[in-house]
Design an enzyme around this catalytic site. Structure first.
Site, PDB file in Angstrom:
ATOM      1  N   GLU A 101     -33.124 -18.824-105.630  1.00 56.96           N
ATOM      2  CA  GLU A 101     -32.118 -18.144-106.477  1.00 56.96           C
ATOM      3  C   GLU A 101     -31.775 -16.741-105.975  1.00 56.96           C
ATOM      4  O   GLU A 101     -30.844 -16.131-106.473  1.00 56.96           O
ATOM      5  CB  GLU A 101     -32.591 -18.124-107.945  1.00 56.96           C
ATOM      6  CG  GLU A 101     -33.664 -17.117-108.303  1.00 56.96           C
ATOM      7  CD  GLU A 101     -35.068 -17.486-107.824  1.00 56.96           C
ATOM      8  OE1 GLU A 101     -35.228 -18.501-107.127  1.00 56.96           O
ATOM      9  OE2 GLU A 101     -35.999 -16.725-108.143  1.00 56.96           O
ATOM     10  N   HIS A 125     -38.180 -18.701-103.547  1.00 51.00           N
ATOM     11  CA  HIS A 125     -37.107 -18.321-104.478  1.00 51.00           C
ATOM     12  C   HIS A 125     -35.732 -18.641-103.900  1.00 51.00           C
ATOM     13  O   HIS A 125     -35.138 -17.785-103.252  1.00 51.00           O
ATOM     14  CB  HIS A 125     -37.165 -16.812-104.755  1.00 51.00           C
ATOM     15  CG  HIS A 125     -38.329 -16.395-105.583  1.00 51.00           C
ATOM     16  ND1 HIS A 125     -38.262 -16.273-106.948  1.00 51.00           N
ATOM     17  CD2 HIS A 125     -39.587 -16.075-105.241  1.00 51.00           C
ATOM     18  CE1 HIS A 125     -39.438 -15.901-107.413  1.00 51.00           C
ATOM     19  NE2 HIS A 125     -40.266 -15.770-106.396  1.00 51.00           N
ATOM     20  N   CYS A 157     -42.085 -20.645-107.959  1.00 53.36           N
ATOM     21  CA  CYS A 157     -43.093 -19.595-107.793  1.00 53.36           C
ATOM     22  C   CYS A 157     -44.011 -19.481-109.020  1.00 53.36           C
ATOM     23  O   CYS A 157     -44.851 -20.343-109.214  1.00 53.36           O
ATOM     24  CB  CYS A 157     -42.377 -18.296-107.448  1.00 53.36           C
ATOM     25  SG  CYS A 157     -43.400 -17.204-106.480  1.00 53.36           S
TER      26      CYS A 157
HETATM   27  N1  GLN Z   1     -47.678 -13.794-107.814  1.00 55.76           N
HETATM   28  C1  GLN Z   1     -47.015 -14.283-108.981  1.00 55.76           C
HETATM   29  C2  GLN Z   1     -47.976 -15.008-109.931  1.00 55.76           C
HETATM   30  O1  GLN Z   1     -49.080 -15.256-109.589  1.00 55.76           O
HETATM   31  C3  GLN Z   1     -45.892 -15.216-108.622  1.00 55.76           C
HETATM   32  C4  GLN Z   1     -44.855 -14.467-107.819  1.00 55.76           C
HETATM   33  C5  GLN Z   1     -43.453 -14.894-108.038  1.00 55.76           C
HETATM   34  O2  GLN Z   1     -43.126 -15.636-108.981  1.00 55.76           O
HETATM   35  N2  GLN Z   1     -42.601 -14.399-107.193  1.00 55.76           N
HETATM   36  O3  GLN Z   1     -47.617 -15.324-111.005  1.00 55.76           O
END
Ligand code: GLN
Length: 196
Positions: A170, A168, A79
């Site tokens: 995790e 995610h 992410c």
């Molecule tokens: N929206 C977040 C970003 O732009 C990422 C979201 C996340 O890691 N769950 O950094």
């Protein structure tokens, strides 16, 4: 094998729990001196990429980590971690490590309501649970690097030593992606060892 987990912001504890569950040793990277301990691979957790990027620079972690990735150390970004690795962001002028040859769209499913759960296939792994939380997706990647798509959007890639995913794992009870990454680390270790 020892895996380091970047622990300046975000969901790092959850990754540590996953690693412990599969019997892999890990420690946290919070400051420059933590990089002096030897480690074989690095996890960049989810969270807020802008905050993580800023802290990495302030804590003088940015350059040495980028160098390690460029030298071939296995890295796994989830992410926000994927955003840090991306060579280009389609809706943001910032880039961070820029080591992973993909274009990523931040908050691609919307900022708040864009969180969802699905079970879907990952190449070489099988069907796994995926939790998307204000997630990015990958708009452009080389075909051979793509590991998973959901609704036509790329959500997982691997390019050499770099694994980047939008979701995610995790926060689920499925350790398969972590096991996959540890296998990458094992192969890398073997390679380094045979070159000595
Ligand atoms: N929206 C977040 C970003 O732009 C990422 C979201 C996340 O890691 N769950 O950094």
């Amino acid at each position: 094998m020892t895996i380091a987990v970047l622990a300046v912001q975000g969901a790092f504890i959850e990754h540590e729990k996953m690693l412990k569950q599969i019997g892999v040793q890990c420690f946290e990277i919070r400051q420059r001196k933590d990089l002096e301990q030897p480690f074989d691979g690095l996890i960049l957790p989810g969270g807020e990429s802008t905050v993580q990027g800023k802290l990495l620079k302030e804590l003088e972690l940015f350059k040495p980590i980028k160098k390690k990735i460029e030298e071939g150390m296995p890295v796994f970004g989830t992410c926000a971690g994927l955003i840090l690795l991306a060579r280009q962001l389609s809706n943001d002028t910032h880039t961070y490590f820029g080591t992973l040859p993909v274009t990523v769209k931040r908050n691609a499913y919307g900022r708040q309501l864009g969180s969802f759960y699905i079970e879907s296939e990952v190449k070489g792994i099988g069907k796994i649970p995926m939790n998307f939380i204000r997630a990015p997706y990958i708009e452009q990647a080389a075909d051979e690097d793509i590991l998973a798509k959901v609704d036509g959007n790329i959500v997982a890639v691997r390019h050499d030593n770099q694994l980047g995913i939008s979701f995610h794992p995790e926060v689920t009870n499925c350790t398969k992606i972590h096991e996959y990454f540890c296998e990458m680390v094992k192969q890398y270790k073997k390679c380094v060892y045979s070159n000595v």
